[in-house]
Write a protein that holds these residues in place. Structure first.
Motif, PDB file in Angstrom:
ATOM      1  N   GLU A 134      51.895  58.594  61.889  1.00 44.97           N
ATOM      2  CA  GLU A 134      51.356  59.716  61.117  1.00 44.97           C
ATOM      3  C   GLU A 134      49.932  60.002  61.588  1.00 44.97           C
ATOM      4  O   GLU A 134      49.139  59.084  61.772  1.00 44.97           O
ATOM      5  CB  GLU A 134      51.344  59.356  59.631  1.00 44.97           C
ATOM      6  CG  GLU A 134      50.804  60.482  58.776  1.00 44.97           C
ATOM      7  CD  GLU A 134      50.701  60.083  57.316  1.00 44.97           C
ATOM      8  OE1 GLU A 134      51.342  60.745  56.505  1.00 44.97           O
ATOM      9  OE2 GLU A 134      49.970  59.126  57.002  1.00 44.97           O
ATOM     10  N   GLN A 135      49.634  61.272  61.785  1.00 46.44           N
ATOM     11  CA  GLN A 135      48.283  61.702  62.148  1.00 46.44           C
ATOM     12  C   GLN A 135      47.808  62.702  61.104  1.00 46.44           C
ATOM     13  O   GLN A 135      48.565  63.584  60.712  1.00 46.44           O
ATOM     14  CB  GLN A 135      48.269  62.365  63.532  1.00 46.44           C
ATOM     15  CG  GLN A 135      48.639  61.433  64.654  1.00 46.44           C
ATOM     16  CD  GLN A 135      47.645  60.305  64.852  1.00 46.44           C
ATOM     17  OE1 GLN A 135      46.467  60.407  64.499  1.00 46.44           O
ATOM     18  NE2 GLN A 135      48.124  59.198  65.398  1.00 46.44           N
ATOM     19  N   ASN A 136      46.570  62.550  60.666  1.00 47.80           N
ATOM     20  CA  ASN A 136      46.047  63.515  59.695  1.00 47.80           C
ATOM     21  C   ASN A 136      44.594  63.879  59.944  1.00 47.80           C
ATOM     22  O   ASN A 136      43.854  64.149  59.020  1.00 47.80           O
ATOM     23  CB  ASN A 136      46.275  63.032  58.254  1.00 47.80           C
ATOM     24  CG  ASN A 136      45.911  61.589  58.072  1.00 47.80           C
ATOM     25  OD1 ASN A 136      45.040  61.081  58.765  1.00 47.80           O
ATOM     26  ND2 ASN A 136      46.572  60.924  57.159  1.00 47.80           N
ATOM     27  N   PHE A 137      44.198  63.907  61.230  1.00 48.84           N
ATOM     28  CA  PHE A 137      42.868  64.443  61.541  1.00 48.84           C
ATOM     29  C   PHE A 137      42.874  65.935  61.232  1.00 48.84           C
ATOM     30  O   PHE A 137      43.929  66.544  61.062  1.00 48.84           O
ATOM     31  CB  PHE A 137      42.470  64.140  62.994  1.00 48.84           C
ATOM     32  CG  PHE A 137      43.422  64.667  64.035  1.00 48.84           C
ATOM     33  CD1 PHE A 137      43.330  65.975  64.501  1.00 48.84           C
ATOM     34  CD2 PHE A 137      44.408  63.841  64.570  1.00 48.84           C
ATOM     35  CE1 PHE A 137      44.206  66.462  65.456  1.00 48.84           C
ATOM     36  CE2 PHE A 137      45.287  64.315  65.530  1.00 48.84           C
ATOM     37  CZ  PHE A 137      45.184  65.627  65.974  1.00 48.84           C
ATOM     38  N   GLU A 138      41.705  66.526  61.154  1.00 49.60           N
ATOM     39  CA  GLU A 138      41.557  67.920  60.741  1.00 49.60           C
ATOM     40  C   GLU A 138      42.052  68.875  61.832  1.00 49.60           C
ATOM     41  O   GLU A 138      41.421  69.021  62.875  1.00 49.60           O
ATOM     42  CB  GLU A 138      40.074  68.194  60.438  1.00 49.60           C
ATOM     43  CG  GLU A 138      39.806  69.525  59.772  1.00 49.60           C
ATOM     44  CD  GLU A 138      40.358  69.613  58.354  1.00 49.60           C
ATOM     45  OE1 GLU A 138      40.784  70.719  57.979  1.00 49.60           O
ATOM     46  OE2 GLU A 138      40.357  68.596  57.636  1.00 49.60           O
ATOM     47  N   ALA A 139      43.217  69.483  61.585  1.00 50.81           N
ATOM     48  CA  ALA A 139      43.777  70.481  62.520  1.00 50.81           C
ATOM     49  C   ALA A 139      44.803  71.319  61.770  1.00 50.81           C
ATOM     50  O   ALA A 139      45.295  70.906  60.720  1.00 50.81           O
ATOM     51  CB  ALA A 139      44.432  69.786  63.712  1.00 50.81           C
ATOM     52  N   ALA A 187      37.714  65.118  66.582  1.00 48.61           N
ATOM     53  CA  ALA A 187      37.156  63.782  66.797  1.00 48.61           C
ATOM     54  C   ALA A 187      36.499  63.653  68.170  1.00 48.61           C
ATOM     55  O   ALA A 187      35.822  62.664  68.438  1.00 48.61           O
ATOM     56  CB  ALA A 187      38.241  62.724  66.639  1.00 48.61           C
ATOM     57  N   LEU A 188      36.681  64.656  69.020  1.00 48.24           N
ATOM     58  CA  LEU A 188      36.128  64.594  70.379  1.00 48.24           C
ATOM     59  C   LEU A 188      35.101  65.690  70.633  1.00 48.24           C
ATOM     60  O   LEU A 188      34.734  65.956  71.774  1.00 48.24           O
ATOM     61  CB  LEU A 188      37.270  64.705  71.401  1.00 48.24           C
ATOM     62  CG  LEU A 188      38.327  63.605  71.323  1.00 48.24           C
ATOM     63  CD1 LEU A 188      39.502  63.933  72.238  1.00 48.24           C
ATOM     64  CD2 LEU A 188      37.737  62.252  71.655  1.00 48.24           C
ATOM     65  N   LYS A 189      34.598  66.311  69.561  1.00 40.74           N
ATOM     66  CA  LYS A 189      33.711  67.471  69.708  1.00 40.74           C
ATOM     67  C   LYS A 189      32.402  67.150  70.424  1.00 40.74           C
ATOM     68  O   LYS A 189      31.767  68.044  70.974  1.00 40.74           O
ATOM     69  CB  LYS A 189      33.458  68.139  68.362  1.00 40.74           C
ATOM     70  CG  LYS A 189      32.673  67.323  67.362  1.00 40.74           C
ATOM     71  CD  LYS A 189      32.520  68.122  66.070  1.00 40.74           C
ATOM     72  CE  LYS A 189      31.676  67.460  65.034  1.00 40.74           C
ATOM     73  NZ  LYS A 189      32.090  66.184  64.539  1.00 40.74           N
ATOM     74  N   ASP A 190      32.013  65.877  70.459  1.00 36.73           N
ATOM     75  CA  ASP A 190      30.780  65.499  71.149  1.00 36.73           C
ATOM     76  C   ASP A 190      31.027  65.061  72.588  1.00 36.73           C
ATOM     77  O   ASP A 190      30.123  64.585  73.262  1.00 36.73           O
ATOM     78  CB  ASP A 190      30.065  64.378  70.385  1.00 36.73           C
ATOM     79  CG  ASP A 190      29.623  64.833  68.999  1.00 36.73           C
ATOM     80  OD1 ASP A 190      29.287  66.028  68.848  1.00 36.73           O
ATOM     81  OD2 ASP A 190      29.616  63.995  68.080  1.00 36.73           O
ATOM     82  N   ASP A 191      32.254  65.215  73.057  1.00 37.53           N
ATOM     83  CA  ASP A 191      32.612  64.786  74.406  1.00 37.53           C
ATOM     84  C   ASP A 191      33.236  65.966  75.148  1.00 37.53           C
ATOM     85  O   ASP A 191      34.429  66.222  75.038  1.00 37.53           O
ATOM     86  CB  ASP A 191      33.589  63.605  74.333  1.00 37.53           C
ATOM     87  CG  ASP A 191      33.787  62.932  75.674  1.00 37.53           C
ATOM     88  OD1 ASP A 191      33.809  63.640  76.710  1.00 37.53           O
ATOM     89  OD2 ASP A 191      33.932  61.694  75.690  1.00 37.53           O
ATOM     90  N   LYS A 192      32.411  66.690  75.888  1.00 40.51           N
ATOM     91  CA  LYS A 192      32.879  67.912  76.576  1.00 40.51           C
ATOM     92  C   LYS A 192      34.018  67.616  77.551  1.00 40.51           C
ATOM     93  O   LYS A 192      34.884  68.456  77.765  1.00 40.51           O
ATOM     94  CB  LYS A 192      31.723  68.595  77.322  1.00 40.51           C
ATOM     95  CG  LYS A 192      30.639  69.115  76.398  1.00 40.51           C
ATOM     96  CD  LYS A 192      31.185  70.179  75.459  1.00 40.51           C
ATOM     97  CE  LYS A 192      30.168  70.611  74.437  1.00 40.51           C
ATOM     98  NZ  LYS A 192      30.732  70.900  73.133  1.00 40.51           N
ATOM     99  N   ARG A 193      34.053  66.425  78.133  1.00 44.76           N
ATOM    100  CA  ARG A 193      35.098  66.066  79.089  1.00 44.76           C
ATOM    101  C   ARG A 193      36.467  65.958  78.407  1.00 44.76           C
ATOM    102  O   ARG A 193      37.487  66.288  78.997  1.00 44.76           O
ATOM    103  CB  ARG A 193      34.722  64.724  79.748  1.00 44.76           C
ATOM    104  CG  ARG A 193      35.658  64.256  80.823  1.00 44.76           C
ATOM    105  CD  ARG A 193      35.168  62.941  81.427  1.00 44.76           C
ATOM    106  NE  ARG A 193      35.438  61.805  80.567  1.00 44.76           N
ATOM    107  CZ  ARG A 193      36.538  61.041  80.621  1.00 44.76           C
ATOM    108  NH1 ARG A 193      37.466  61.291  81.519  1.00 44.76           N
ATOM    109  NH2 ARG A 193      36.698  60.026  79.798  1.00 44.76           N
ATOM    110  N   LEU A 194      36.483  65.507  77.144  1.00 45.48           N
ATOM    111  CA  LEU A 194      37.739  65.203  76.457  1.00 45.48           C
ATOM    112  C   LEU A 194      38.123  66.163  75.335  1.00 45.48           C
ATOM    113  O   LEU A 194      39.274  66.164  74.897  1.00 45.48           O
ATOM    114  CB  LEU A 194      37.677  63.777  75.872  1.00 45.48           C
ATOM    115  CG  LEU A 194      37.445  62.640  76.855  1.00 45.48           C
ATOM    116  CD1 LEU A 194      37.319  61.321  76.104  1.00 45.48           C
ATOM    117  CD2 LEU A 194      38.559  62.563  77.885  1.00 45.48           C
TER     118      LEU A 194
END
Length: 181
Positions: free
Chosen positions: A84-89, A161-168
């Motif tokens: 189960e995944q429930n990150f904001e999307a 969860a990756l907004k601070d990582d432009k590569r990812l």
């Protein structure tokens, strides 16, 4: 079939997590090549938390990212499963499929074999409607596995969860629907 496995594929055994898996998963999580498309290498505590989360999901739903052994050697090779995944999307909560294998098992078809078997389990045993998968757009190895197991590209999106990582941060969303529904 060996009783310790929830199910098997031709070469792989899928099981719940054991305390003895913690060090093995931590070693896997500490490999920079294995973790190339993750923003950091998880600590021992974060590895323990992941195993706890997966054990809890297994108790609640009867599925998780399963610990996987190679049947021939009985050796732990990593994990493959659904969770189960429930990150904001706009597509969560959802159930996704994922994998992380020791690099000595790469290139042998284990990820595709295991993921196909997990999809069968998800659809036939658990009756789930659809399974999603997410990966950074630059992770072509995982995207190839998604395509090999019949998943379709839905869209690209910015992972919160990756907004601070432009590569990812730019990720792909793939999906496969239950063919029996």
């Amino acid at each position: 079939m060996n009783n310790k496995y929830i199910f098997t594929s031709k070469r792989l055994g899928f099981r719940n997590w054991l305390p003895s898996d913690t060090e093995k998963l931590f070693k896997l999580n500490s490999d920079k090549e294995v973790m190339e498309f993750f923003p950091f290498l998880p600590s021992l505590e974060q590895t323990e938390a992941l195993i706890e989360k997966m054990t809890s999901q297994f108790e609640k739903y009867g599925f998780c990212y399963f610990a996987v052994d190679e049947l021939e050697t009985n050796e732990f090779i990593g994990f493959i499963g659904i969770a189960e995944q429930n990150f904001e999307a706009d597509f969560t909560p959802c159930v996704d499929i994922g994998w992380r294998l020791d690099k000595k098992y790469w290139g042998k078809g284990y990820a595709s074999e295991g993921a196909k078997r997990c999809l069968e389990f998800a659809f036939e045993e658990k009756g789930l409607d659809a399974i999603k998968s997410v990966a950074p757009k630059i992770n072509q190895k995982s995207i190839r596995v998604m395509e090999k197991i019949g998943m379709q590209h839905v869209k690209d999106f910015k992972h919160p969860a990756l907004k601070d990582d432009k590569r990812l941060e730019t990720c792909v969303l793939y999906e496969i629907k239950n063919p029996m529904i």
